[in-house]
Structure formats: C-alpha cells, structure tokens
Design an enzyme around this catalytic site. Structure first.
Site, PDB file in Angstrom:
ATOM      1  CG  ASP A 216      -1.892   1.159   1.196  1.00  0.00           C
ATOM      2  OD1 ASP A 216      -2.768   1.151   0.328  1.00  0.00           O
ATOM      3  OD2 ASP A 216      -1.747   2.075   2.005  1.00  0.00           O
ATOM      4  CD  GLU A 308      -5.147   1.045  -3.114  1.00  0.00           C
ATOM      5  OE1 GLU A 308      -6.304   1.406  -2.964  1.00  0.00           O
ATOM      6  OE2 GLU A 308      -4.211   1.486  -2.437  1.00  0.00           O
ATOM      7  CG  ASP A 390      -1.606   3.445   5.492  1.00  0.00           C
ATOM      8  OD1 ASP A 390      -2.660   3.771   4.907  1.00  0.00           O
ATOM      9  OD2 ASP A 390      -0.813   4.270   5.976  1.00  0.00           O
TER      10      ASP A 390
END
Ligand SMILES: [Zn+2]
Length: 457
Positions: A216, A308, A390
């Site tokens: 992340d 992501e 996170d």
C-alpha cells in the site's frame, strides 16, 4: 531475456571538452531550427499557392518529414547554412533533425487522433536558453575504456567519468550487453553520458517464489507491506525544502530574464539559478535512490506483488496532497515494480481502481460505506478487528493475489467486496501487468525531465 536499458554516468569535463560538447549541442540546435524553418516555409508557400487556385500537382513539392528526408535536405544546404559544419560530428546535426522528425510525426499523429494523451503542438524553435542541451551519438567509436573511468565518443574523444562504469563494462566484456547509442546531456547542473544498451539478462527466480506481498503506497509512509513492515517515507523533499526556499528567494532578489521586456538575466541570477537547479537535482537523486532500493528488494524476494491502481494524475490535481504524492513517487514505484518483477521472474498484479482496499476488513471481508482519510485505525463493526489503516489495505491487496490464482484461467475476477461501480462498469478487479516491458520502455534511468530548473519568472 533481452531488454533495452540505460546506463547513465556523470562526466568530469575539462573546459576544452565542455566547449567541444557545447559546439555539438549548438550544431544540433542549428540543424533543428534550420529544418523547422524550411518545413514551415514550404507549408506556407503551398497554402498560398492553393489560395490562388494552383492545382495540387503544380504546388511546390512538400518537404519529406522523415529523418532521411530532412537529412537529405540538410546535407544539400549545409554548406551555405552552416559553413563550419565540418568542425563537429555529423551526429550532432542528426540529433537535431531526429528530434524534429519525431516532433512532426507526433504532431501529425496527434492531429489525426492516432496518439494517446494530450494533443501535441507543432514543433517550436529551440532556444539556447530554454532547451536541455543534449547530443546523441549512434555510430562511430562509442566505448568504455578498459580502465572503466573513461569513455570514448566520436569527435569528443576520451572523456573522464566522475564515477566508475564497471557495471556496464562488465556486461560488455562478457558479451551480455551491446551499446546502441550514447547521449551527452546537461542534467541537474552537470554533464552526463547515458548509454542505451541492449542487455541479455539471465532468467531469475525470486528468493521466495510462492510469497505474496501487498504494497500500500501511502503518504505517511513510503509503503506499508502486508507483512507488517513499514517502509519509511524518506521525504527528502521536505528536509530540503528550507534550502530550496532560501535559494528560490535568493534567485528572486536578483535580476532574472523577462520575456516581456526582453531583459537578459544577470550573471548573479544565473549563478543563483544554477544553485537552485542543483538542489532540485539532489532531491530527485535521493528520492530515486530510495525508490530503487525498495523496489529491487521487493522484486528480488517475492513471487507476487500486488499494488493499487492509483489515479496519480487525478490525485495531483488535489493541490494539498500533490506535493507529498509527487515526493513519494507513486507512479515511479509502480513503473519500477513492473519491469523489475519481469527481470526477476515474479509478477506484478494491479488491483482495480475501484477495489475498496482501505474500506474492506482484512479479517472478515465486511466493507465499510465510508472511511474518512483522517481515520488512521481501521475498526471493523462486524468482527471487532482493530488494525492500522494502511496495513489493513496492504493485507487486502495480498489476499487479492490468491483470488487471482484461483480464477486465473476463467478470466473475470470479482474481488471480494467490490462495489457496484466495479460491476456496472464491467471492469475486472485484477488485471495482470506484464512485467517485461517492451524494448525501449524499460530502463534504470527515467527519461530525463527538464534538466535545468531555474527560478520562476
Ligand atoms: Zn471484520
């Protein structure tokens, strides 16, 4: 595996060598501007003739826009346009003409709609002050000397390197690399030589091929891994900001260039501007170093890396987040992971942009409707899990890899908790990013941005 890579080294030029390099850079600009003027003149002439009703077959013949065509025109005219042409390598003129040919092609493609991205403008004349000085050598004697501290380039001869070129020299010596071209460019207040090299890379395996790690990318930390590791954000830019601001102020107190009145910058402004440019370059170097260390380590170790798909361009429009996001280099992390997983036999998985990695509980899979940015802890109402925000997202991303494996062959994957938007748009929750970038797209050095940053004016 064959890849195209760049190897870039800083140069230590003597004043005489610097003059020679500048002569080549100037020659590239002269050829570019001459050919651009010629192209424009012919276009205008044809437009005028057409307006008088001259039939198409009787118009002034148009100038070919290919590199070969431009070079032919230049060679026919150089004795008149540049009587000194013999003093520099022909590669210098080729650099300028090649840049123009590519600019014209990009413009034409963009106008026909055959080019992604923003519309491309018509090529402009290059200015000595504005353009990044650069010259490229594609033929002739281009090599690294056996002592690995010098390079040889056509016409410029033997140039001393500021650092050892052993990494490239080793590959060339054992036959796994071939130098295709060398570009000398002034970048961040210093001259560099960048070799474009075709490299034969050995097939590799990650240390733990079965291992999956979710990454992340954040603002508070450079990255949070699903293993629980926090990779600190170096935030070099923040640390260097005070100095950048001071240098910027020093610049603005001096007499800079003014396009409106045609005022030339003072020598003191020029010096202050160079100092500022070097400070910016140092920040960029530190940042690049931190990112490379992180992505190399991840790609060496793990078989699958899940990240992501962040809408970086959209986020940069948000001005308060923008500086920190740019600092952390989100897009750069992903670019590096893509080619490094390819080199190491791993794979990079990119979660769909709409996959709610932050809002999903990594324990039970419940999805929250809302999660404010300031909530740093994720608290699940369904199962009572309390976890760092996170870290939760990173674990969700890692879990996505398993789902990808299960349904890899059947095509479409709907991620756990994927929301309405995802299905309505018919997007696939996980798309596979081929790690091996095509030739020309991969490299250890990002294509240089504008080299000399100068004071705002
Ligand atoms: Zn839960």
């Amino acid at each position: 595996m064959r890849t195209i890579q760049a190897y870039r080294f800083a140069l230590d030029l003597t004043p005489g060598q610097e003059r020679a390099v500048n002569a080549h850079v100037g020659a590239a600009r002269v050829a570019h501007n001459w050919a651009l003027a010629r192209v424009k003149a012919v276009m205008d002439q044809r437009a005028a003739e057409r307006s008088y009703g001259v039939p198409d077959e009787l118009l002034t013949p148009s100038l070919p826009w290919s590199l070969a065509g431009l070079r032919k025109a230049w060679n026919a005219a150089k004795a008149e346009a540049a009587p000194w042409w013999g003093e520099v390598s022909k590669e210098a003129f080729n650099t300028g003409l090649d840049a123009l040919a590519r600019g014209l092609k990009n413009w034409a493609d963009s106008r026909k709609g055959g080019r992604a991205g923003r519309p491309v403008g018509f090529p402009r004349f290059k200015s000595r002050r504005r353009a990044t000085p650069s010259v490229r050598f594609t033929t002739g004697a281009v090599r690294v000397e056996p002592d690995r501290r010098h390079v040889v380039l056509p016409r410029l001869g033997r140039l001393k390197l500021h650092e050892s070129a052993r990494k490239l020299a080793r590959r060339v010596d054992n036959g796994t690399a071939g130098i295709m071209s060398a570009t000398v460019r002034r970048d961040g207040g210093r001259w560099h030589v960048s070799f474009t090299v075709e490299v034969q890379r050995a097939e590799r395996q990650p240390a733990r091929p079965g291992s999956v790690v979710g990454v992340d990318v954040g603002i508070k930390h450079l990255a949070v891994l699903s293993t629980g590791e926090l990779v600190d954000n170096p935030r070099h830019l923040v640390a260097a900001q005070a100095r950048l601001r001071a240098l910027g102020r020093a610049c603005s107190r001096k007499s800079g260039p003014d396009r409106r009145t045609g005022r030339r910058p003072s020598n003191r402004w020029q010096r202050a501007s160079n100092r500022l440019g070097r400070a910016h370059a140092r920040v960029a170097n530190l940042r690049r170093d931190g990112l490379h260390k992180l992505t190399t380590r991840l790609a060496h170790e793990h078989g699958s890396i899940v990240v992501e798909d962040l809408n970086v361009a959209g986020m940069l429009r948000n001005r308060r987040l923008a500086r920190h996001i740019a600092d952390a280099g989100f897009a750069e992390i992903r670019r590096q992971l893509a080619y490094k997983t390819g080199w190491n036999g791993g794979r990079l998985l990119v979660a769909d942009r709409w996959y709610p990695s932050s809002k999903t509980c990594s324990g039970c899979g419940a999805v929250k409707a809302k999660l404010a940015l300031r909530e740093r802890e994720y608290e699940c109402e369904a199962c009572g899990l309390v976890i760092d925000r996170d870290r939760n997202a990173a674990r969700n991303l890692a879990a996505l890899a398993a789902e990808f494996n299960n349904t890899a062959e059947s095509g479409s994957v709907t991620a756990r908790g994927a929301d309405q938007k995802t299905r309505a748009r018919g997007q696939v929750a996980v798309k596979r990013e081929p790690g091996t970038a095509s030739a020309g797209k991969t490299g250890t050095v990002p294509t240089a941005r504008r080299g000399n940053r100068s004071c705002a004016h």
